[in-house]
Enzyme design. Sequence first.
Site, PDB file in Angstrom:
ATOM      1  N   GLU A 125       4.657  19.630  37.940  1.00 31.18           N
ATOM      2  CA  GLU A 125       5.066  18.181  37.075  1.00 31.18           C
ATOM      3  C   GLU A 125       6.489  17.698  37.385  1.00 31.18           C
ATOM      4  O   GLU A 125       6.818  16.535  37.389  1.00 31.18           O
ATOM      5  CB  GLU A 125       4.582  18.302  35.782  1.00 31.18           C
ATOM      6  CG  GLU A 125       3.143  18.612  35.616  1.00 31.18           C
ATOM      7  CD  GLU A 125       2.644  18.515  34.225  1.00 31.18           C
ATOM      8  OE1 GLU A 125       3.022  17.515  33.571  1.00 31.18           O
ATOM      9  OE2 GLU A 125       1.622  19.211  33.762  1.00 31.18           O
ATOM     10  N   LYS A 151      11.531  20.132  31.798  1.00 27.08           N
ATOM     11  CA  LYS A 151      11.059  21.162  32.658  1.00 27.08           C
ATOM     12  C   LYS A 151      12.280  21.032  34.016  1.00 27.08           C
ATOM     13  O   LYS A 151      12.710  21.937  34.331  1.00 27.08           O
ATOM     14  CB  LYS A 151       9.841  21.391  33.163  1.00 27.08           C
ATOM     15  CG  LYS A 151       8.842  21.827  32.109  1.00 27.08           C
ATOM     16  CD  LYS A 151       9.464  23.056  31.504  1.00 27.08           C
ATOM     17  CE  LYS A 151       8.956  24.206  32.442  1.00 27.08           C
ATOM     18  NZ  LYS A 151       9.257  25.511  31.879  1.00 27.08           N
TER      19      LYS A 151
END
Length: 324
Positions: A125, A151
Amino acid sequence: MRILVTGGAGFIGSEYVRRRFRSDPAARITVLDNLTYSGVEANLATVAEHRGYRFVRGDICDPDLVGQVMAGHDAVVHFAAESHVDRSIDGAGPFARTNVLGTQVLLDAAHRHRVGRFVHVSTDEVYGSIGEGSWTEECPLAPNSPYAASKAGADLLALAYHRTHGLDVVVTRCTNNYGPHQFPEKVIPLFITHLLDGRTVPLYGDGRNVRDWLHVSDHCRGIDLVLHGGRAGEVYHIGGGTELSNHKLTGLLLDAVGAGWDRVEYVADRKGHDLRYSLDDGKIREQLGYAPQTDFAEGLAATVAWYRTHRSWWEPLKERAKLR
Ligand code: NAD
């Protein structure tokens, strides 16, 4: 090798720990996990009696604790994270804190304690959304959700600790995982458990969004290959090889429980919903001999069977998380 596994009570981390002890009963693993809503200590019940196993309940953002726990370990496999995109849309604070700050605290401690290898577990992602083709490890990061952005920040910090301090960091980025023990807010277990309860399932938008599905055991095998054979400072993709639209996935889950499309409720799309993720995982296949081993149809059938027979695992979790 003494391994510190962060987030080991979660879905993927617990599979990693169970698998390690199955293949090497003499393994030495410390799990550091603060048991957030998605951390389930019972996920580790089968390894609790191993001599080499130790569980520490604690926060990866706590530098004193992390420093104490880190000492004496040869490697870190870092899973701990806030992991649900929808929650990051409702409130990004815990995502920035755990995923970015917590990763930095761990990297710092690993550097100070001269840990041999740090595997940072990340996600496809971070690249955003791709219409056609697949991302390679060299593609620029363009995250869209607060989860993915946190992230991506963590990935960059991890790689910076390699460049700046020479810390032996490797980053893995994988596709959507499925399998047993996944917290029942994620689409596959949410749909299975809702359907088993005779309820309708909420399908986002028109269901066109495409994800590549990876069985959690294949993911963990890929992580071990990278732990032992990956090159310091590099990124490795771990793919599943089964691209499905959410519509198609929903059809498979309906079939698996013998339900019809009348059990599907189309709901407003997720904000900023990425249309498609797709990883080119040629590098790990060619360099480290990775290939997913779980056939998707078989893996999905086994996952449905697991949720059927583990109501006592998921019912209290859904109750507590108000997923009813
Ligand atoms: P999960 O939510 O099931 O587990 C996360 C674990 O981390 C839980 O046990 C939780 O208690 C622990 N944790 C959270 N915050 C913590 C903190 N501050 N200190 C200590 N422990 C903390 O998540 P998962 O699906 O197992 O994902 C594991 C990792 O894999 C994450 O880093 C995630 O970004 C990554 N990942 C997941 C997927 C997927 O499909 N599930 C795909 C790609 C990457």
